[in-house]
Design an enzyme around this catalytic site. Structure first.
Site, short mmCIF file in Angstrom:
data_model
loop_
_atom_site.label_atom_id
_atom_site.label_comp_id
_atom_site.label_asym_id
_atom_site.label_seq_id
_atom_site.Cartn_x
_atom_site.Cartn_y
_atom_site.Cartn_z
N ALA A 90 1.00 -1.17 -0.01
CA ALA A 90 0.10 0.26 0.03
C ALA A 90 0.88 1.31 -0.13
CB ALA A 90 -0.98 -0.05 1.25
N GLU A 148 -2.08 -9.08 -0.39
CA GLU A 148 -3.42 -9.08 0.02
C GLU A 148 -4.33 -9.22 -1.16
OE1 GLU A 148 -3.57 -7.35 4.56
OE2 GLU A 148 -3.01 -5.92 2.97
N GLU A 200 3.95 -5.54 7.20
CA GLU A 200 3.52 -4.66 8.07
C GLU A 200 4.05 -4.39 9.32
OE1 GLU A 200 0.23 -5.79 4.70
OE2 GLU A 200 1.70 -6.66 6.09
#
Length: 293
Positions: free
Chosen positions: A101, A147, A167
């Site tokens: 992300a 993901e 993460e």
């Protein structure tokens, strides 16, 4: 000039009238004409029935941002309504499927921002698509990229692909299914190791774990994914969607609930013309001609 403007206006009105009469084609027309910033998409294959959506943020290694996910959602809306499209392939570049992300975009978020804005809720459009989606993963598929791949129905990986949920190194945890879909795909122990260390795994390791369906040379990856979509497209689109729903039910419920859902869905196929055609064609030793009815 006035006459030209009048002519163009007339043509535009004609296009709108045609689109209104053919709703399954209208979204496709307008989506292809849109000025897309973060993705590219086209319909390909011998029968022009496989949509390929390419993530296109090369300078950011296809990092997932809200703008990219919005364009991806709009493209999926288009192809889900297009009766000519049997399957969808999502891919990136040879260097990165999606390296995660966009950290810069979320860096200043607060807990309140996340709760009040329901952050990442709109990123699950891929998982809700009724048509089969194949992830063709080359390069990095990390964090949100991993993901996103797991939201797809089938993952094909290039030989040098790398998967991971890093993460933990950023002081947070996966937020778009990393702790949930990964655990279901590879089991608790492997998922714990990947999520708690942040370590990357190779395509070969991912295949051994069951995360990836097939590993291919990088230059053959997308073409093989398209061939898979074409193979799916030889079957009844109606029955394919029912079968996809049944597999997802197994993924998300208990065995007994899944078995009941499967049996009832199997029974339901006997109300379709395509089930009748498929079995009749088999008995008559000829190719089936499905109509999605």
């Amino acid at each position: 000039m006035a006459n030209i403007a009048k002519l163009l206006a007339g043509r535009a009105q004609h296009v709108l009238q045609v689109a209104a009469k053919q709703p399954q084609l209208a979204p496709r027309f307008f989506a292809s004409a849109a000025n897309l910033e973060y993705i590219k998409h086209e319909v390909t294959g011998e029968k022009k029935n496989v949509a390929v959506i390419t993530l296109n943020r090369p300078k950011a290694l296809n990092a997932l941002c809200n703008g990219l996910m919005l364009e991806l959602s709009q493209a999926l809306d288009t192809y889900e309504r297009d009766a000519n499209v049997a399957a969808i392939v999502i891919t990136g570049s040879e260097k990165a499927f999606a390296a995660g992300a966009d950290i810069k975009e979320m860096q200043s978020n607060t807990y309140s921002d996340c709760i009040m804005g329901n952050f990442l809720n709109d990123w699950t459009r891929v998982a809700r698509c009724q048509k089969p989606i194949i992830a063709a993963v080359n390069g990095y598929a990390l964090g949100g990229g991993c993901e996103l791949a797991m939201m797809c129905d089938i993952i094909y990986a290039g030989e040098k692909a790398k998967f991971g949920q890093p993460e933990i190194a950023l002081g947070t945890i996966p937020g778009a299914g990393g702790t949930q879909r990964l655990t279901r795909a590879v089991g608790k122990s492997k998922a714990m190791e990947i999520c708690l260390t942040g370590n990357m795994i190779s395509a070969v390791e991912a295949e051994k774990m069951g995360l990836v369906s097939k590993v291919l040379p990088a230059d053959q990856l997308v073409s093989e994914a398209i061939k898979l979509g074409e193979k799916i497209g030889t079957h009844s689109g109606l029955i394919v969607q029912l079968c996809k729903e049944a597999v997802n039910t197994a993924y998300e419920t208990t065995l007994q609930e899944g078995l009941k859902f499967e049996r009832r869905t199997f029974h339901a196929t006997f109300a379709t013309e395509d089930r009748k055609e498929g079995m009749t064609a088999f008995v008559e030793k000829r190719p089936a001609k499905f109509s999605n009815l």
